[in-house]
Design an enzyme around this catalytic site. Structure first.
Site, PDB file in Angstrom:
ATOM      1  N   GLU A 137     -49.334 -42.383 -52.547  1.00 13.95           N
ATOM      2  CA  GLU A 137     -50.447 -41.443 -52.545  1.00 13.95           C
ATOM      3  C   GLU A 137     -50.868 -41.168 -53.984  1.00 13.95           C
ATOM      4  O   GLU A 137     -50.041 -40.848 -54.835  1.00 13.95           O
ATOM      5  CB  GLU A 137     -50.049 -40.144 -51.852  1.00 13.95           C
ATOM      6  CG  GLU A 137     -51.220 -39.186 -51.712  1.00 13.95           C
ATOM      7  CD  GLU A 137     -50.948 -38.054 -50.741  1.00 13.95           C
ATOM      8  OE1 GLU A 137     -51.727 -37.092 -50.752  1.00 13.95           O
ATOM      9  OE2 GLU A 137     -49.974 -38.135 -49.968  1.00 13.95           O
ATOM     10  N   ARG A 138     -52.161 -41.317 -54.226  1.00 12.25           N
ATOM     11  CA  ARG A 138     -52.726 -41.197 -55.573  1.00 12.25           C
ATOM     12  C   ARG A 138     -52.084 -42.199 -56.525  1.00 12.25           C
ATOM     13  O   ARG A 138     -51.928 -41.940 -57.713  1.00 12.25           O
ATOM     14  CB  ARG A 138     -52.561 -39.772 -56.115  1.00 12.25           C
ATOM     15  CG  ARG A 138     -53.011 -38.676 -55.170  1.00 12.25           C
ATOM     16  CD  ARG A 138     -54.431 -38.875 -54.679  1.00 12.25           C
ATOM     17  NE  ARG A 138     -54.868 -37.746 -53.840  1.00 12.25           N
ATOM     18  CZ  ARG A 138     -55.990 -37.725 -53.154  1.00 12.25           C
ATOM     19  NH1 ARG A 138     -56.802 -38.777 -53.170  1.00 12.25           N
ATOM     20  NH2 ARG A 138     -56.329 -36.670 -52.428  1.00 12.25           N
ATOM     21  N   ASN A 180     -45.523 -34.654 -49.872  1.00 10.09           N
ATOM     22  CA  ASN A 180     -45.877 -34.540 -48.450  1.00 10.09           C
ATOM     23  C   ASN A 180     -44.822 -35.322 -47.675  1.00 10.09           C
ATOM     24  O   ASN A 180     -45.076 -36.395 -47.132  1.00 10.09           O
ATOM     25  CB  ASN A 180     -47.273 -35.092 -48.192  1.00 10.09           C
ATOM     26  CG  ASN A 180     -48.340 -34.320 -48.941  1.00 10.09           C
ATOM     27  OD1 ASN A 180     -48.315 -33.100 -49.000  1.00 10.09           O
ATOM     28  ND2 ASN A 180     -49.286 -35.031 -49.540  1.00 10.09           N
ATOM     29  N   GLU A 261     -51.564 -27.068 -47.982  1.00 15.53           N
ATOM     30  CA  GLU A 261     -52.292 -28.209 -47.411  1.00 15.53           C
ATOM     31  C   GLU A 261     -51.684 -28.678 -46.090  1.00 15.53           C
ATOM     32  O   GLU A 261     -51.564 -29.862 -45.818  1.00 15.53           O
ATOM     33  CB  GLU A 261     -52.339 -29.354 -48.419  1.00 15.53           C
ATOM     34  CG  GLU A 261     -53.075 -28.985 -49.701  1.00 15.53           C
ATOM     35  CD  GLU A 261     -53.193 -30.127 -50.685  1.00 15.53           C
ATOM     36  OE1 GLU A 261     -54.229 -30.212 -51.359  1.00 15.53           O
ATOM     37  OE2 GLU A 261     -52.239 -30.926 -50.791  1.00 15.53           O
ATOM     38  N   ARG A 294     -42.576 -25.926 -55.451  1.00 10.06           N
ATOM     39  CA  ARG A 294     -43.930 -26.014 -55.993  1.00 10.06           C
ATOM     40  C   ARG A 294     -44.740 -24.738 -55.729  1.00 10.06           C
ATOM     41  O   ARG A 294     -44.698 -24.180 -54.635  1.00 10.06           O
ATOM     42  CB  ARG A 294     -44.680 -27.209 -55.400  1.00 10.06           C
ATOM     43  CG  ARG A 294     -44.088 -28.554 -55.788  1.00 10.06           C
ATOM     44  CD  ARG A 294     -44.890 -29.687 -55.171  1.00 10.06           C
ATOM     45  NE  ARG A 294     -45.926 -30.191 -56.060  1.00 10.06           N
ATOM     46  CZ  ARG A 294     -47.153 -30.510 -55.671  1.00 10.06           C
ATOM     47  NH1 ARG A 294     -47.532 -30.314 -54.430  1.00 10.06           N
ATOM     48  NH2 ARG A 294     -48.021 -31.011 -56.522  1.00 10.06           N
ATOM     49  N   ARG A 305     -59.708 -20.104 -55.167  1.00 12.49           N
ATOM     50  CA  ARG A 305     -58.494 -20.919 -55.067  1.00 12.49           C
ATOM     51  C   ARG A 305     -57.662 -20.854 -56.340  1.00 12.49           C
ATOM     52  O   ARG A 305     -56.431 -20.906 -56.288  1.00 12.49           O
ATOM     53  CB  ARG A 305     -58.893 -22.366 -54.763  1.00 12.49           C
ATOM     54  CG  ARG A 305     -57.763 -23.357 -54.856  1.00 12.49           C
ATOM     55  CD  ARG A 305     -58.206 -24.720 -54.380  1.00 12.49           C
ATOM     56  NE  ARG A 305     -57.320 -25.775 -54.840  1.00 12.49           N
ATOM     57  CZ  ARG A 305     -57.472 -27.059 -54.536  1.00 12.49           C
ATOM     58  NH1 ARG A 305     -58.475 -27.426 -53.772  1.00 12.49           N
ATOM     59  NH2 ARG A 305     -56.638 -27.970 -54.989  1.00 12.49           N
ATOM     60  N   LYS A 329     -48.357 -26.446 -61.613  1.00 12.46           N
ATOM     61  CA  LYS A 329     -49.290 -27.406 -62.200  1.00 12.46           C
ATOM     62  C   LYS A 329     -49.831 -26.864 -63.517  1.00 12.46           C
ATOM     63  O   LYS A 329     -49.949 -25.647 -63.700  1.00 12.46           O
ATOM     64  CB  LYS A 329     -50.442 -27.700 -61.242  1.00 12.46           C
ATOM     65  CG  LYS A 329     -50.015 -28.485 -60.009  1.00 12.46           C
ATOM     66  CD  LYS A 329     -51.215 -28.913 -59.175  1.00 12.46           C
ATOM     67  CE  LYS A 329     -50.769 -29.751 -57.978  1.00 12.46           C
ATOM     68  NZ  LYS A 329     -51.910 -30.279 -57.204  1.00 12.46           N
ATOM     69  N   ASP A 334     -56.209 -28.114 -59.850  1.00  8.58           N
ATOM     70  CA  ASP A 334     -55.580 -29.360 -59.377  1.00  8.58           C
ATOM     71  C   ASP A 334     -55.795 -30.520 -60.336  1.00  8.58           C
ATOM     72  O   ASP A 334     -56.597 -31.423 -60.046  1.00  8.58           O
ATOM     73  CB  ASP A 334     -56.125 -29.723 -57.991  1.00  8.58           C
ATOM     74  CG  ASP A 334     -55.309 -30.822 -57.309  1.00  8.58           C
ATOM     75  OD1 ASP A 334     -54.199 -31.125 -57.780  1.00  8.58           O
ATOM     76  OD2 ASP A 334     -55.786 -31.362 -56.299  1.00  8.58           O
ATOM     77  N   GLU A 362     -55.449 -39.481 -60.829  1.00  6.88           N
ATOM     78  CA  GLU A 362     -56.182 -39.174 -59.602  1.00  6.88           C
ATOM     79  C   GLU A 362     -57.604 -38.713 -59.890  1.00  6.88           C
ATOM     80  O   GLU A 362     -58.547 -39.097 -59.203  1.00  6.88           O
ATOM     81  CB  GLU A 362     -55.441 -38.089 -58.813  1.00  6.88           C
ATOM     82  CG  GLU A 362     -56.188 -37.619 -57.577  1.00  6.88           C
ATOM     83  CD  GLU A 362     -55.488 -36.482 -56.846  1.00  6.88           C
ATOM     84  OE1 GLU A 362     -56.077 -35.955 -55.884  1.00  6.88           O
ATOM     85  OE2 GLU A 362     -54.358 -36.117 -57.235  1.00  6.88           O
ATOM     86  N   HIS A 487     -63.948 -30.359 -60.392  1.00  5.63           N
ATOM     87  CA  HIS A 487     -63.892 -30.777 -58.986  1.00  5.63           C
ATOM     88  C   HIS A 487     -65.251 -31.173 -58.416  1.00  5.63           C
ATOM     89  O   HIS A 487     -65.570 -30.873 -57.254  1.00  5.63           O
ATOM     90  CB  HIS A 487     -63.273 -29.682 -58.119  1.00  5.63           C
ATOM     91  CG  HIS A 487     -62.108 -30.176 -57.301  1.00  5.63           C
ATOM     92  ND1 HIS A 487     -62.190 -31.263 -56.460  1.00  5.63           N
ATOM     93  CD2 HIS A 487     -60.829 -29.738 -57.201  1.00  5.63           C
ATOM     94  CE1 HIS A 487     -61.026 -31.469 -55.877  1.00  5.63           C
ATOM     95  NE2 HIS A 487     -60.168 -30.564 -56.319  1.00  5.63           N
ATOM     96  N   TRP A 510     -62.799 -27.573 -50.436  1.00  2.00           N
ATOM     97  CA  TRP A 510     -62.674 -29.025 -50.576  1.00  2.00           C
ATOM     98  C   TRP A 510     -64.031 -29.662 -50.871  1.00  2.00           C
ATOM     99  O   TRP A 510     -64.207 -30.863 -50.683  1.00  2.00           O
ATOM    100  CB  TRP A 510     -62.059 -29.634 -49.311  1.00  2.00           C
ATOM    101  CG  TRP A 510     -60.589 -29.332 -49.158  1.00  2.00           C
ATOM    102  CD1 TRP A 510     -59.777 -28.725 -50.069  1.00  2.00           C
ATOM    103  CD2 TRP A 510     -59.769 -29.621 -48.025  1.00  2.00           C
ATOM    104  NE1 TRP A 510     -58.499 -28.607 -49.577  1.00  2.00           N
ATOM    105  CE2 TRP A 510     -58.450 -29.155 -48.314  1.00  2.00           C
ATOM    106  CE3 TRP A 510     -60.000 -30.221 -46.791  1.00  2.00           C
ATOM    107  CZ2 TRP A 510     -57.382 -29.266 -47.424  1.00  2.00           C
ATOM    108  CZ3 TRP A 510     -58.934 -30.337 -45.897  1.00  2.00           C
ATOM    109  CH2 TRP A 510     -57.645 -29.873 -46.212  1.00  2.00           C
TER     110      TRP A 510
END
Length: 674
Positions: A137-138, A180, A261, A294, A305, A329, A334, A362, A487, A510
């Site tokens: 992923e990514r 995940n 998520e 996390r 957010r 982070k 993000d 990403e 974003h 999103w």
């Protein structure tokens, strides 16, 4: 060190290119003696082999002397008048780090007559977002290097190569799987496979961790609940921990993504993050394990957010066990090309905190764009928080309780021949390791080291290409999201621009519009206390007032919603400055092509052509970002382009039709692009 071999090069040698076989090729072997340990010790044996392969001149003495005051992995190098070197360390891994430090300095022509080094962080972690099916992923460098379908019977030699690369820059921990996480990660047959990998990484000092699914007792163990206060759930985790540590006595612990998520967590049972983390911490505490929990949490109902992690975790300060570290982070949203640092750093003085960077790109052009990330890492690490002990580095490197300090980076590694999909993306793996060991290093020093170890030491090559690397992150910000925009990516794959992206029924946070909030009056996310979400108040003074009232231009649209025609310190309006920055980014990307073309005499043909092709894509993409964003915003504000702005080459209607056939795990090729 200028060396252009006749044989083809695929980049697999990483930064070992000049060191490998230097001694053996010339038939010279460094005499090496060992004191305080056995030469047969697997880690010591690796150190001896590395020193011999590199052809270190003179005699080298390896001295292991236990010292309770010395940090694990620390080392000292001394040389006598004849150039004979002595590496001293309190443990075998310190000897190996010392060997790599000596080799690096020798290859770079640096003085190593008197060196003493100790790592800034106890755990220097690569987080692999690798899935059981082999995808990443990514990830933009092929499939996972972990071959789960072959393990444990077949063990790939790539595991030791990976561990060697990590150890050479001081990385000492690896989370093998995606945050995940699937419950099957902890199945007994999978743990045997994890053991096989751990056995390969151990001699290089790389400790294995696993991401775990919080609902594993229910999904894997058959329990009716995963409530962290349920005795049966607690017993399940304790039994699972005992099983893991029987197989892997030096297992590092768990990384947990909970209630984020859609992932399960203690919130599903009206329990707090501290209750969930402490339950896991208690299960692995008898074995010395660590929980990395996390702080990446956000809810659809949150008005901002960027504020969610702070609001959710600060009230829990002091409630976590000593072996729990809150993984934060670098920014509050993000992994954007530029974010202010997360206000959580220093806001929990009684809780261990660690920083999480994203080495994989990403949000920075995947493995198609040359973006050297050391400046991004440094921007956050060096940030003064005006809380606790000061900078983000000081806060995260400060021991709290009995647990370790830690720093993490989401890996950019796959099974592509060159490891990272882009030859220059290797520099970000290297940079993360070097900064995790020593955050005081400069971006310039790291780029200089990597270029000379990986390509050539000729100044005619190093100086212009180093400047290209140092400029590349700011160029990416300019052609993607200047002035604090964030974003504005296309949905799902986050590769190209799509500031208009919206799908009926999708969560607003999103969508790009949630962040840029462009309207006829202006653009930007108002996070002020006076008229917005109030996020500026999450920072300590004087930053809170600075962001509220006299915000630096690089964060302007992050914290404010100015009018298009507002004047800026550059004597341009917001619209004019936005156009200028996008233009500048395109020009910078074009300049990178020219710089690399001039480097051709110093680079082997294969890697030169590979990087040249990537730079063509990057230049194309810079134009794509420039046109898509400026045309979209102009369609909203109706303002003309400034006279000195390069006009778009595409039309907005054409760009809105672009669809890249890309899921979570790929990287666009040139024939996919508009």
């Amino acid at each position: 060190l200028l060396c252009i071999p006749a044989a083809a090069e695929d980049g697999h040698s990483l930064w070992f290119r000049h060191a490998d076989n230097a001694g053996m090729h010339h038939g010279t072997y460094s005499p090496i003696s060992v004191t305080g340990a056995k030469a047969s010790n697997p880690t010591i044996a690796i150190a001896i082999d590395e020193l011999q392969r590199a052809g270190i001149p003179g005699t080298t003495r390896l001295v292991v002397k236990k010292d309770k005051k010395a940090a694990p992995g620390s080392y000292a190098i001394e040389c006598d008048a004849d150039g004979n070197a002595t590496i001293k360390a309190p443990d075998a891994i310190g000897i190996l780090y010392g060997a790599y430090g000596l080799i690096r300095r020798h290859q770079l022509g640096q003085d190593y007559r008197s060196v003493s080094e100790s790592p800034a962080y106890g755990l220097r972690v690569l987080n692999h977002w690798d899935n059981p099916d082999g995808t990443v992923e990514r990830g933009y460098a092929g499939q996972s290097i972990w071959k789960w379908d072959e393990l444990p019977d077949s063990v790939s030699p790539i595991y030791k190569e990976y561990a060697r690369a990590c150890a050479s820059v001081g990385i000492n921990a690896a989370v093998l799987n995606n945050v995940n996480a699937k419950p099957a990660t902890l199945a007994s047959d999978n743990l045997v496979k994890v053991k096989a990998i751990a056995d390969e990484l151990r001699p290089y000092g790389v400790q294995v961790f696993l991401s775990v699914n919080f609902a594993s007792p229910k999904a894997l163990g058959g329990l009716p609940t995963a409530d962290p206060l349920d005795p049966a759930v607690q017993a399940w985790w304790k039994n699972k921990a005992a099983e893991i540590y029987r197989l892997i006595p030096d297992f590092g612990g768990f990384l947990v993504k909970a209630n984020s998520e859609g992932e399960p967590g203690p919130g599903d049972y009206d329990r707090s993050h501290s209750q969930g983390a402490n339950m896991l911490a208690d299960a692995i505490a008898p074995y010395g394990g660590t929980i990395m929990w996390r702080a990446f949490v956000y809810k659809p109902s949150s008005p901002d957010r960027a504020m969610q992690a702070y609001d959710e975790f600060v009230p829990l300060d002091g409630e976590f066990r000593d072996n729990v570290i809150i993984q934060i982070k670098n920014g509050p949203v993000d992994f954007q090309p530029r974010e202010p640092f997360s206000p959580l750093f220093g806001a929990m003085p009684r809780t261990a905190q660690m920083i999480e960077f994203q080495i994989t790109q990403e949000y920075l052009g995947h493995s198609n764009h040359l973006v050297f990330l050391a400046p991004l890492f440094k921007e956050c690490l060096d940030q003064q928080t005006y809380r606790d002990v000061g900078t983000v580095t000081a806060i995260t490197a400060k021991p709290r309780g009995k647990g370790p300090t830690a720093i993490a980076g989401v890996a950019n590694i796959g099974d592509d021949a060159n490891w990272c999909g882009h030859d220059f993306a290797q520099a970000n793996w290297y940079a993360f390791g070097r900064l995790a060991w020593d955050p005081s290093l400069s971006s310039e020093q790291i780029a200089d080291e990597w270029l000379r170890l990986t390509f050539s030491s000729d100044p005619a090559f190093v100086e212009p290409v180093k400047q290209m690397m140092l400029d590349s992150r700011e160029a990416c910000v300019n052609y993607m999201m200047p002035l604090g925009l964030h974003h504005t990516f296309a949905g799902n794959h986050h590769y190209g621009p799509e500031p208009w992206y919206y799908v009926p029924g999708i969560r607003l946070d999103w969508t790009p519009m949630y962040y840029h909030k462009a309207d006829s009056a202006g653009l930007g996310f108002d996070r002020t206390v006076a008229t917005g979400s109030g996020a500026t108040a999450q920072y300590a003074e004087p930053l809170a007032s600075l962001y509220e009232n006299e915000c630096p231009m690089e964060y302007l649209l992050w914290f404010h919603h100015p009018a298009w025609t507002d004047s800026l310190p550059t004597d341009r309006t917001v619209w004019e400055e936005l156009c200028h920055r996008f233009d500048l980014g395109v020009q910078q990307a074009r300049g990178f092509q020219k710089t690399w073309d001039a480097a051709q005499p110093y680079v082997d043909p294969e890697r030169f052509a590979a990087v040249q092709d990537k730079l063509k894509i990057q230049t194309h993409d810079a134009q794509w970002w420039h046109d898509a964003c400026l045309l979209y915003f102009q369609d909203i504000n109706g303002l003309p382009f400034p006279a000195d702005t390069e006009r778009p080459v595409y039309t907005l209607s054409a760009l809105k039709k672009v669809r890249i056939p890309l899921g979570l795990y790929g990287c666009p090729t040139r024939d996919m692009l508009p």
